[in-house]
Design an enzyme around this catalytic site. Structure first.
Site, PDB file in Angstrom:
ATOM      1  N   ASP A  13       0.880  -1.175   0.000  1.00 58.61           N
ATOM      2  CA  ASP A  13       0.000   0.000   0.000  1.00 58.61           C
ATOM      3  C   ASP A  13       0.914   1.220   0.000  1.00 58.61           C
ATOM      4  O   ASP A  13       2.138   1.091   0.120  1.00 58.61           O
ATOM      5  CB  ASP A  13      -0.893  -0.016   1.255  1.00 58.61           C
ATOM      6  N   SER A  14       0.310   2.395  -0.041  1.00 58.34           N
ATOM      7  CA  SER A  14       1.120   3.612   0.058  1.00 58.34           C
ATOM      8  C   SER A  14       1.556   3.842   1.513  1.00 58.34           C
ATOM      9  O   SER A  14       2.525   4.542   1.759  1.00 58.34           O
ATOM     10  CB  SER A  14       0.313   4.813  -0.428  1.00 58.34           C
ATOM     11  N   CYS A  76      -4.375  -1.765  -1.796  1.00 53.43           N
ATOM     12  CA  CYS A  76      -4.511  -0.344  -2.122  1.00 53.43           C
ATOM     13  C   CYS A  76      -5.537  -0.228  -3.249  1.00 53.43           C
ATOM     14  O   CYS A  76      -5.330  -0.786  -4.332  1.00 53.43           O
ATOM     15  CB  CYS A  76      -3.144   0.176  -2.569  1.00 53.43           C
ATOM     16  N   GLU A 154      -2.506   9.028   8.360  1.00 54.51           N
ATOM     17  CA  GLU A 154      -1.052   8.831   8.460  1.00 54.51           C
ATOM     18  C   GLU A 154      -0.456   9.704   9.565  1.00 54.51           C
ATOM     19  O   GLU A 154       0.568   9.360  10.142  1.00 54.51           O
ATOM     20  CB  GLU A 154      -0.375   9.116   7.112  1.00 54.51           C
ATOM     21  N   CYS A 186     -11.030   2.846   0.095  1.00 52.00           N
ATOM     22  CA  CYS A 186      -9.603   3.063   0.333  1.00 52.00           C
ATOM     23  C   CYS A 186      -9.265   2.261   1.586  1.00 52.00           C
ATOM     24  O   CYS A 186     -10.009   2.327   2.575  1.00 52.00           O
ATOM     25  CB  CYS A 186      -9.333   4.550   0.554  1.00 52.00           C
ATOM     26  N   HIS A 188      -7.209   2.658   3.815  1.00 51.04           N
ATOM     27  CA  HIS A 188      -6.958   3.453   5.021  1.00 51.04           C
ATOM     28  C   HIS A 188      -8.233   3.678   5.845  1.00 51.04           C
ATOM     29  O   HIS A 188      -8.167   3.886   7.052  1.00 51.04           O
ATOM     30  CB  HIS A 188      -6.416   4.838   4.648  1.00 51.04           C
TER      31      HIS A 188
HETATM   32  N1  DGL Z   1      -4.738   3.065   0.840  1.00 49.10           N
HETATM   33  C1  DGL Z   1      -4.718   3.352  -0.541  1.00 49.10           C
HETATM   34  C2  DGL Z   1      -6.026   3.087  -1.207  1.00 49.10           C
HETATM   35  O1  DGL Z   1      -6.678   2.138  -0.845  1.00 49.10           O
HETATM   36  C3  DGL Z   1      -3.958   4.567  -0.995  1.00 49.10           C
HETATM   37  C4  DGL Z   1      -4.282   5.855  -0.332  1.00 49.10           C
HETATM   38  C5  DGL Z   1      -3.385   7.001  -0.780  1.00 49.10           C
HETATM   39  O2  DGL Z   1      -2.176   6.889  -0.676  1.00 49.10           O
HETATM   40  O3  DGL Z   1      -3.930   8.015  -1.243  1.00 49.10           O
HETATM   41  O4  DGL Z   1      -6.425   3.748  -2.126  1.00 49.10           O
END
Ligand code: DGL
Length: 283
Positions: A13-14, A76, A154, A186, A188
């Protein structure tokens, strides 16, 4: 046992979003060894162009192949929405799985008026609407890009009153549409669940695609004869940014402080660009 069965699954993931997928993997597939990579130096992905995202994912997958993973999991949504097809094509036959389809499948089983909160890139890609309407053309879908969520998560600002205010603003138009289902588009966003639950009506069902994604991963491992039946190794964590910062933020979600390595990604050329034929001098 085939050696490949013992190889780790590469999950990326990011940032800390993919930990929501990792936690489900721990729950459902505790025998698998995992290599987790977070591209924290280049986060957030959700406001990047498709070209940038494809290149980042290409570099991550190249590195993961060097680490001898047996499968790559895009934990992600942004990468799954914008890079899955290209990357699968380039790295075939390595199994590479994306999160959108399992999430879409789960949503259509629950509702007809589906809201999706996602990064701006995922929302603009229309990936969820397409996947949902392919399964159920009668379902209605509304997608909202939420650029502020990932930086807030984050920065560990889940309980900041500002985060609640932002969440209410983003979700307001979806509530006006009288959605019955809300997808976390997402990885996150599952971290924000207490915030969402504090103001969403009970009639809205929350879908965390990570839960359904892991079922699809298990099926794929079985199908390919890749399930590990040997003792797993401890998860290896790598980041492109600051290891300590990642360790600190992620301990809240993992329940332990991970040992995190700094990874310098190899900048890769695509197999296609490498195979450009050499110019032959004829004169
Ligand atoms: N967690 C990621 C997603 O599901 C990336 C979020 C990001 O870095 O903007 O899209």
């Amino acid at each position: 046992m085939r050696e490949s069965q013992r190889s780790p699954i590469g999950v990326f993931d990011s940032g800390v979003g993919g930990l929501t997928v990792l936690r489900e993997l721990y729950r459902k597939l505790p025998d698998e060894s995992i290599l987790y990579f977070a591209d924290t130096a280049r986060l957030p992905y959700g406001t990047r162009s498709q070209g940038e995202i494809v290149q980042f994912v290409r570099e991550i997958v190249t590195w993961m192949i060097q680490q001898k993973v047996k499968m790559v999991i895009m934990a992600c949504n942004t990468s799954s929405a914008l890079a899955l097809e290209t990357i699968r094509d380039e790295f075939s036959p390595l199994p590479i799985l994306g999160i959108i389809l399992p999430g879409a499948r789960a949503a259509v089983q629950r509702g007809k008026r589906i809201g999706v909160i996602a990064t701006p890139a995922t929302a603009q890609s229309n990936a969820y609407a397409q996947a949902i309407q392919e399964i159920d053309p009668t379902a209605q879908v509304w997608q909202v890009g939420c650029p502020e969520f990932v930086p807030l998560i984050e920065q560990n600002r889940i309980l900041d009153p500002y985060t609640l205010k932002v969440a209410q603003e983003y979700i307001k138009p979806l509530l006006h549409k009288k959605i019955d289902t809300l997808i976390y588009g997402c990885t996150h966003y599952q971290h924000l669940e207490p915030v969402f639950k504090s103001f969403l009506p009970n009639s809205v069902q929350l879908i965390d695609p990570a839960k359904y994604f892991v079922l699809a991963i298990e099926k794929e491992l079985e199908l390919m004869g890749l399930k590990n039946t040997y003792a797993p190794r401890a998860t290896r964590f790598g980041v492109s940014g600051h290891p300590q910062q990642f360790a600190q933020v992620s301990q809240r979600w993992l329940g332990f402080v991970p040992h995190v390595e700094k990874i310098y990604l190899p900048i890769s050329l695509t197999p296609k660009s490498v195979s450009v034929p050499l110019k032959v001098e004829t004169e």
